[in-house]
Design a protein around this motif. Sequence first.
Motif, PDB file in Angstrom:
ATOM      1  N   ARG A  15       6.829  -6.275   4.928  1.00 34.80           N
ATOM      2  CA  ARG A  15       5.751  -5.880   5.829  1.00 34.80           C
ATOM      3  C   ARG A  15       4.402  -6.357   5.291  1.00 34.80           C
ATOM      4  O   ARG A  15       4.186  -6.409   4.091  1.00 34.80           O
ATOM      5  N   ARG A  16       3.529  -6.633   6.236  1.00 36.65           N
ATOM      6  CA  ARG A  16       2.132  -6.940   5.925  1.00 36.65           C
ATOM      7  C   ARG A  16       1.279  -5.939   6.679  1.00 36.65           C
ATOM      8  O   ARG A  16       1.496  -5.696   7.868  1.00 36.65           O
ATOM      9  N   VAL A  17       0.316  -5.358   5.981  1.00 39.10           N
ATOM     10  CA  VAL A  17      -0.592  -4.380   6.571  1.00 39.10           C
ATOM     11  C   VAL A  17      -1.982  -4.999   6.599  1.00 39.10           C
ATOM     12  O   VAL A  17      -2.485  -5.456   5.569  1.00 39.10           O
ATOM     13  N   ASP A  49       5.344  -5.713  -6.117  1.00 40.85           N
ATOM     14  CA  ASP A  49       6.097  -6.542  -7.055  1.00 40.85           C
ATOM     15  C   ASP A  49       6.869  -7.605  -6.286  1.00 40.85           C
ATOM     16  O   ASP A  49       7.421  -7.339  -5.214  1.00 40.85           O
ATOM     17  N   PHE A  50       6.945  -8.800  -6.835  1.00 45.73           N
ATOM     18  CA  PHE A  50       7.597  -9.916  -6.149  1.00 45.73           C
ATOM     19  C   PHE A  50       9.038  -9.612  -5.784  1.00 45.73           C
ATOM     20  O   PHE A  50       9.519 -10.020  -4.739  1.00 45.73           O
ATOM     21  N   ASP A  51       9.724  -8.859  -6.637  1.00 44.61           N
ATOM     22  CA  ASP A  51      11.141  -8.580  -6.383  1.00 44.61           C
ATOM     23  C   ASP A  51      11.389  -7.187  -5.811  1.00 44.61           C
ATOM     24  O   ASP A  51      12.520  -6.720  -5.777  1.00 44.61           O
ATOM     25  N   VAL A  56       5.527  -4.872   0.276  1.00 44.54           N
ATOM     26  CA  VAL A  56       4.432  -4.682   1.229  1.00 44.54           C
ATOM     27  C   VAL A  56       3.194  -5.390   0.679  1.00 44.54           C
ATOM     28  O   VAL A  56       2.877  -5.256  -0.497  1.00 44.54           O
ATOM     29  N   LYS A  57       2.527  -6.101   1.547  1.00 46.19           N
ATOM     30  CA  LYS A  57       1.244  -6.710   1.218  1.00 46.19           C
ATOM     31  C   LYS A  57       0.199  -6.091   2.120  1.00 46.19           C
ATOM     32  O   LYS A  57       0.445  -5.820   3.299  1.00 46.19           O
ATOM     33  N   ALA A  71     -11.413   3.219  11.638  1.00 45.40           N
ATOM     34  CA  ALA A  71     -10.638   2.231  10.880  1.00 45.40           C
ATOM     35  C   ALA A  71      -9.305   2.028  11.592  1.00 45.40           C
ATOM     36  O   ALA A  71      -8.662   2.972  12.029  1.00 45.40           O
ATOM     37  N   THR A  72      -8.928   0.777  11.745  1.00 38.84           N
ATOM     38  CA  THR A  72      -7.717   0.409  12.466  1.00 38.84           C
ATOM     39  C   THR A  72      -6.831  -0.422  11.565  1.00 38.84           C
ATOM     40  O   THR A  72      -7.329  -1.219  10.771  1.00 38.84           O
ATOM     41  N   MET A  73      -5.524  -0.235  11.672  1.00 41.53           N
ATOM     42  CA  MET A  73      -4.592  -1.070  10.913  1.00 41.53           C
ATOM     43  C   MET A  73      -3.434  -1.468  11.793  1.00 41.53           C
ATOM     44  O   MET A  73      -3.114  -0.789  12.771  1.00 41.53           O
ATOM     45  N   VAL A  74      -2.843  -2.600  11.450  1.00 36.74           N
ATOM     46  CA  VAL A  74      -1.633  -3.050  12.121  1.00 36.74           C
ATOM     47  C   VAL A  74      -0.606  -3.349  11.039  1.00 36.74           C
ATOM     48  O   VAL A  74      -0.943  -3.863   9.972  1.00 36.74           O
ATOM     49  N   ILE A  75       0.632  -2.967  11.306  1.00 35.92           N
ATOM     50  CA  ILE A  75       1.733  -3.234  10.383  1.00 35.92           C
ATOM     51  C   ILE A  75       2.632  -4.267  11.042  1.00 35.92           C
ATOM     52  O   ILE A  75       3.139  -4.054  12.143  1.00 35.92           O
ATOM     53  N   GLN A  76       2.794  -5.380  10.353  1.00 41.58           N
ATOM     54  CA  GLN A  76       3.647  -6.465  10.838  1.00 41.58           C
ATOM     55  C   GLN A  76       4.857  -6.612   9.931  1.00 41.58           C
ATOM     56  O   GLN A  76       4.743  -6.335   8.745  1.00 41.58           O
TER      57      GLN A  76
END
Length: 113
Positions: A15-17, A49-51, A56-57, A71-76
Motif C-alpha cells: 500500500r501507498r498512503v 522495511d524492504f522485506d 506501506v509507504k 487533512a485528506t489521505m488516500v490509500i492505494q
Amino acid sequence: MPKNPASPTAGFPVRRVYICGNGKCTDRPAAQRVFEHLLSLIQAYHLDDFDAPARVKCQLAGCLDVCKNGATMVIQPDGIYYWNIDEKSAERIFFQHLLNNQPVEELIYRPND
C-alpha cells in the motif's frame, strides 16, 4: 517461474498512503502532523522495511481533489479516501485499515454524501 512483482514478498509496497499537504486549501501544519504521526507508526511496526510482508509507504502529496475537508489521505491500491483526518483518526486508520484490512467506514470520503 518469475515472482509476481505485486506480491508482498517481492519487496514492493502493498500500500501507498498519500496525504494532501500542498493543495490550495489544505491546512499544511495539520497535514504535516498527520504525516509525521502515521510515518512514526509505520516505522515502529517496521512496515517500511524492504522485506516487510505488509509493506506501506507514506508521503505528503499535492492536491488530492477533495478540497476543504481537513487533512485528506488516500490509500492505494485500495482507492479509499479519508477526510478530516487528525492524528487520532490516522492512528485508527493505521491499526484498523493498514494492519487489519478493515477500512474505517465513518471516515471514508464519499463524494455523493
